[in-house]
Design a protein around this motif. Structure first.
Motif: not given
Length: 526
Positions: A27-43
């Motif tokens: 769960v932690e892995r998916w939260i960390a990876l998903g959050t950073t990937v979505l943030t990068a796309l939004l950036a």
């Protein structure tokens, strides 16, 4: 909406991760990876669309919730968002450092990302300061709790303590300078402050404000001689901490100089430009000389960072739009190169147990050629080899300092240029030294005393010349070559170094128009 989400996502992800008890889980892995990937796309969306959000925040003080992206900050926003993805991917592909729960480790990474993105996007001086300080506590936790478990606890405590004390001192000086500036200009809006360009402030007061801001931000850069907190912090910090510290946090200091000093108090900066240029060139020489004798690979990269930031300071001191472009390009170049080097050295240290050059080991060309090749690319970029990204930042910095703005001391700056070229020679010397010791594995025959029979420290091998085993050639000491996600991370950074070295206009074209407007006081955002 995209800009707001970009700032909220890593913050919410960090809160969720820190709130999860226990060790690392899927769960932690998916939260960390998903959050950073979505943030990068939004950036990417925010930078492409030059998004802006402006709303009242603290009405009684005239402070607004004002964030926006322009050519000055666009590349830094992308660098921060994309490197955070790389840091998380690299961390999840290996072992989370001991010292605390995996969720806390990943949460601190996301908090650092939140503060850094908010810093690069803030369009209000007070908001800028608040965002700047958000990164302090999570970075302290990364160094103190998740630092190198091979060093004594007191060393981790000392390194993290220095980091906090120096940065808090810098923050205090920066805040005093900001308050003076806001009080005398009647606004904290950075766009309006850039448009005023020091209008209505006496030359002496401008110089005093510029001095406080330069000293406070210079600690963050760091400039010589207030750089002494950086090598211990890098030596102890985990790989993720070292990458974020070198590639993101240091850039917040130089970016702050551009936003708060170059744009708002230009006359004060002009008066102090000789001091800034001298400190920059001393840092170039000091860092290069330290790298020539440094035995720890992580400390060596830290001292090289002091030298590279010296070129950025010299470029800013020139006072021209070319110098400003050189500083912005040098920021990005160092961020990418330092990230690559710390990723590679972190992998090597994780397997070797130390990064001590005195320990005789087999050359990477024999045991792990892929890691060795990307290390060579990073070292070549660090010495400013033409065709790689660092060359353009350093070349343009020297060019700008040789032909500075009319209100700058041309003769002094040209002397600094000559000394800066000596620093380039030192960079070539220490980069080739590291390449010989690590790539070729010739430490046992080193003429400079890096290692010799019986002096291996912290490793299992002895000098090859003495007939003993060489670390890296036996089972326990063998280095596993880069593969999988970690190989993808370092290979991507190596490609970026080459692409931006061949096509620097990808960065210069973004920052050029806004850099010229900022220098002339036209502001940047409409």
């Amino acid at each position: 909406m995209a800009l707001t989400l970009m700032l909220l996502l890593p913050l919410l992800g960090a809160v969720a991760l820190i709130a999860i008890p226990g060790d690392e889980s899927p769960v932690e892995r998916w939260i960390a990876l998903g959050t950073t990937v979505l943030t990068a796309l939004l950036a990417v969306v925010v930078v492409a669309g030059r998004h802006e959000v402006d709303a009242p925040w603290i009405r009684s003080l005239g402070i607004r919730w004002h964030f926006g992206v322009d050519g000055i900050s666009a590349a830094l926003v992308l660098l921060t968002a994309l490197l955070t993805v790389a840091v998380v991917v690299h961390a999840l592909a290996g072992r989370i450092p001991a010292g605390g729960s995996g969720s806390t480790f990943l949460g601190c990474i996301l908090l650092v990302e939140t503060g850094a993105l908010a810093t690069f996007l803030a369009r209000d001086a007070i908001l800028f300061f608040i965002a700047f300080e958000v990164v302090l506590v999570p970075m302290w936790v990364l160094i103190r709790s998740f630092g190198d478990d091979h060093v004594p606890d007191e060393r981790r405590s000392d390194a993290s303590g220095r980091f906090v004390l120096f940065t808090v001192l810098g923050s205090t000086l920066m805040l005093v300078g900001i308050l003076f500036l806001v009080h005398h200009q009647g606004t904290s809006d950075l766009t309006e402050l850039a448009r005023l360009h020091g209008e209505g402030i006496s030359r002496s007061l401008e110089t005093a404000i510029a001095g406080m801001l330069l000293l406070g931000l210079g600690i963050k850069v760091p400039l010589w001689p207030v750089h002494t907190w950086l090598p211990p912090a890098h030596t102890v910090a985990p790989t993720a901490g070292s990458v974020l510290l070198a590639a993101v946090l240091l850039k917040m200091g130089t970016y702050g100089i551009v936003r708060l000093v170059v744009a708002t108090v230009p006359s004060g900066l002009a008066a102090l430009s000789p001091v800034l240029a001298i400190l920059g060139v001393v840092g170039i020489l000091w860092g290069g000389l330290a790298c020539l004798v440094e035995r720890d690979l992580k400390r060596l990269i830290a001292y090289s960072s002091v030298a590279h930031m010296g070129f950025v300071a010299l470029a800013i001191a020139s006072g021209s739009d070319t110098g400003l472009q050189a500083a912005l390009l040098g920021n990005i170049a160092h961020g990418v190169v330092a990230a690559l080097l710390f990723f590679v050295v972190g992998d090597l240290k994780e397997q070797w147990g130390s990064a001590d050059l005195r320990t005789v080991r087999a050359g990477l060309r024999d045991t792990s050629p892929r890691l060795g090749i990307v290390l060579l690319i990073g070292l070549a970029a660090a010495l400013g080899l033409p065709g790689l990204v660092s060359f353009w930042g350093e070349f343009l910095a020297l060019y700008a300092a040789w032909s500075p703005a009319p209100d700058r001391p041309a003769m002094l700056l040209r002397v600094c240029v000559v000394l800066g070229t000596v620093g380039l020679a030192l960079a070539a010397a220490y980069s080739l030294r590291v390449a010989r010791l690590v790539w070729s594995g010739e430490a046992g025959r080193s003429a400079d005393g890096a290692a010799g029979p019986g002096v291996a420290a912290g490793g299992t091998g002895t000098a090859a010349a003495a007939g003993g085993p060489v670390e890296g050639m036996t089972g326990a000491g063998a280095v596993v070559d880069a593969r999988g996600a970690r190989w993808a991370v370092v290979l991507t950074l190596a490609v970026v170094i080459v692409v931006l070295g061949v096509l620097p206009q990808l960065l210069l074209g973004v920052s050029g128009p806004d850099a010229a407007r900022l220098i002339t006081g036209a502001g940047v955002l409409p």
